[in-house]
Design an enzyme around this catalytic site. Structure first.
Site, PDB file in Angstrom:
ATOM      1  N   GLY A 260       0.908  -1.128  -0.636  1.00 17.81           N
ATOM      2  CA  GLY A 260      -0.205   0.328  -0.111  1.00 17.81           C
ATOM      3  C   GLY A 260       0.781   0.936   0.042  1.00 17.81           C
ATOM      4  O   GLY A 260       1.868   0.917  -0.510  1.00 17.81           O
TER       5      GLY A 260
ATOM      6  N   GLU B 262       1.412  27.636   4.541  1.00 22.32           N
ATOM      7  CA  GLU B 262       0.401  27.265   5.669  1.00 22.32           C
ATOM      8  C   GLU B 262      -0.124  28.571   6.291  1.00 22.32           C
ATOM      9  O   GLU B 262      -0.514  29.134   7.092  1.00 22.32           O
ATOM     10  CB  GLU B 262       1.085  26.696   7.011  1.00 22.32           C
TER      11      GLU B 262
ATOM     12  N   ALA C 132      -0.101   4.368   9.761  1.00 28.34           N
ATOM     13  CA  ALA C 132       0.222   2.730   9.446  1.00 28.34           C
ATOM     14  C   ALA C 132       0.139   1.392  10.587  1.00 28.34           C
ATOM     15  O   ALA C 132      -0.895   0.559  10.751  1.00 28.34           O
ATOM     16  CB  ALA C 132       1.187   2.389   8.431  1.00 28.34           C
TER      17      ALA C 132
ATOM     18  N   HIS D 139      22.858   3.399  31.192  1.00 28.25           N
ATOM     19  CA  HIS D 139      23.466   4.667  30.571  1.00 28.25           C
ATOM     20  C   HIS D 139      24.914   5.015  30.256  1.00 28.25           C
ATOM     21  O   HIS D 139      25.416   3.932  30.585  1.00 28.25           O
ATOM     22  CB  HIS D 139      24.201   5.852  32.311  1.00 28.25           C
TER      23      HIS D 139
ATOM     24  N   GLY E  87      -3.022  16.990   3.106  1.00 31.10           N
ATOM     25  CA  GLY E  87      -3.484  15.904   3.838  1.00 31.10           C
ATOM     26  C   GLY E  87      -4.527  15.101   3.072  1.00 31.10           C
ATOM     27  O   GLY E  87      -3.962  14.915   1.014  1.00 31.10           O
TER      28      GLY E  87
END
Ligand SMILES: Cc1cc2nc3c(=O)[nH]c(=O)nc-3n(C[C@H](O)[C@H](O)[C@H](O)COP(=O)(O)OP(=O)(O)OC[C@H]3O[C@@H](n4cnc5c(N)ncnc54)[C@H](O)[C@@H]3O)c2cc1C
Length: 477
Positions: free
Chosen positions: A45, A209, A330, A454, A281
């Site tokens: 896909g 935007e 996904a 660490h 979008g």
């Protein structure tokens, strides 16, 4: 290949082999159901072919190029040359490897694979139309169906993708050369990830935007760190503008943007570009399925409403992934695919979205899961938060990437962790620890008292949890 009017049948028909559909098909086959998976394009896909994987490959390639060229502080002097066609070839190799893997996994699980476009004939039957060689159609009856047809990029009026200068994210993942000037319409996560890629590769990137913030679905203090870094990479932002039209000029495109609010900006702007990327979008693919013939309802945006078991208004028809609505991610589709398959097999499954993480692979990255402080307060909870800045993380400083922070949110009464936001290096990986903690119902103390290696970035998670309890060691509480 069956051609003509022959009708076969299957227990479970899955339409679409993206991360929602192929996972549903494999899980259903594992549960001993007879499964047919129909795909009209490529296995994997959008995610594998035009989304997550190719974009992350280019993000990695551009990161190497940019970091190698900007490491003088560390005593490294380099001036890398990028052959974009070779990077794209490498990216395509990764995609091929993964897509053929999906086909093999499905076959090995016993899923019947069919190439073609499915359209509902009625609520128990689809027509499958084959393209190309051996074209024709066949009919397939099903007991249950899982719709996983995904989404496609939204076009805006006047910016059709027929002209090669105007592209969606699909086109921007396959440029043959790095554009000198790239205009991106939309500062959502896809626009911002691709702004990161092409500014690192040397394009002059401008972003338009409509709203006054990049990454508008994220909290301002998170989005502004990413915006500032993008500006340092050379990205030019034009907030509060809407792309209105474009015209060809000397082989380039000249885009006109108009103020979204005339009170805030009083004049139009013009931007010249080799390419204009429209990233405003994605819309669900429900309009090409003859979905009304199955009686499946869609909402005003075309998404298919479902319940927590992924069931549509039809008892035996399920919808998963992008086609079933936000968030279009996904892993959300895959989880829903598993649940739909299990419900069909009679198992007591349901989707629980409270521990669903999300990541944005900008520079720096963002990782989020669960509720923000405001969302928790709006739900009537009393949130308590803890933070830790990467500036105080030894590992972040040794990686020369110390911007950003970890924020953990818990409920005051129970100290149960209900959300987290991370902006900083490897945020996409770090968020997994907190997602697991939320899934397990962990409290702040569980994270705070877990010994973390660490020096690692994950120590910041422990410190943030301890900060919420006023017990952090490496910051003032
Ligand atoms: C540039 C970009 C970057 C992204 N990055 C991320 C990321 O980093 N992380 C993340 O989680 N998500 C990311 N996404 C989103 C992610 O790709 C989608 O959420 C995911 O692919 C949705 O999966 P799906 O199975 O619902 O649909 P899709 O992946 O869209 O698959 C649907 C499939 O159905 C097929 N199909 C459609 N109609 C029919 C029909 N009638 N008959 C047969 N087959 C049909 C299509 O050909 C397609 O293969 C990104 C998306 C883009 C565009």
């Amino acid at each position: 290949m069956v051609v003509g009017d022959v009708t076969t049948s299957t227990d479970v028909l899955v339409i679409g082999a993206g991360p929602g559909g192929y996972v549903a098909a494999i899980r259903a086959a594992q549960l001993a159901l007879d499964v047919t998976l129909v795909e009209k394009g490529e296995y994997g896909g959008a995610c594998l072919n035009r989304g997550c994987i190719p974009s992350k490959a280019l993000i990695h390639g551009s990161k190497l190029a940019s970091e190698a060229g900007q490491a003088e502080e560390l005593g490294i002097y380099a001036d890398p040359t990028v052959a974009l066609d070779e990077m794209i070839n490498w990216k395509d190799g990764v995609v091929d490897q993964l897509t053929s893997g999906i086909e093999q996994l499905c076959t090995a699980a016993g899923v019947n694979l069919l190439k073609g476009t499915a359209e509902f004939a009625d609520e128990n039957k689809v027509r499958i139309i084959h393209q190309g060689e051996g074209q024709g159609s066949e009919s397939l009856k099903f007991e249950n169906c899982i719709i996983a047809t995904g989404s496609r990029p939204i076009e805006i009026p006047g910016f059709g993708f027929e002209d090669e200068r105007i592209v969606s994210s699909d086109g921007a993942l396959n440029f043959d050369t790095v554009p000198d000037e790239l205009v991106i319409v939309g500062a959502g996560y896809i626009g911002m990830e691709l702004a990161t890629v092409y500014s690192r590769l040397g394009s002059d990137v401008s972003v338009i935007e409509m709203l006054e913030q990049a990454l508008p679905s994220y909290e301002e203090d998170i989005a502004s760190i990413v915006r500032k870094r993008a500006e340092r990479l050379g990205v030019d932002f034009h907030f509060g503008y809407t792309a209105d039209s474009w015209a060809a000029s000397d082989g380039k495109a000249v885009l006109t943007a108009v103020p979204a609010d005339e009170a805030a900006h009083d004049s139009d702007i013009e931007l010249t570009a080799d390419r204009i990327l429209v990233a405003v979008g994605r819309r669900p693919v429900t309009d090409t399925l003859s979905i009304d013939d199955a009686g499946v309802e869609t909402n005003a945006q075309g998404f298919i409403p479902t319940d927590s078991t992924c069931r549509t208004n039809k008892e035996h028809i399920f919808a998963v992934g992008d086609v079933a609505g936000e968030p279009m991610l996904a892993h959300k589709g895959s989880k829903e695919g598993e649940v739909a398959a299990e419900v069909i097999a009679g198992e007591p499954a349901a989707v629980d979205y409270q521990a669903l993480p999300a990541a944005v692979f900008t520079d720096p990255e963002i990782g989020t899961v669960g509720l923000t402080e405001n969302e928790a307060a709006n739900k009537g909870m009393t949130p308590v938060t803890g933070e830790f800045q990467f500036q105080a993380s030894g590992r972040a400083l040794t990686a020369n990437r110390a911007e950003g922070f970890v924020r953990i949110i818990a409920t005051k009464e129970t100290e149960r962790v209900i959300g987290a936001q991370i902006v900083g290096p490897e945020a996409s990986e770090l968020i997994a620890e907190i997602a697991a903690m939320i899934e397990m119902g962990a409290k702040l103390e569980d994270i705070g008292s877990t010994v973390h290696t660490h020096p690692t970035l994950s120590e910041a998670i422990m410190e943030a949890a301890q900060n919420a309890r006023e017990k952090a060691i490496h910051r003032r509480n």
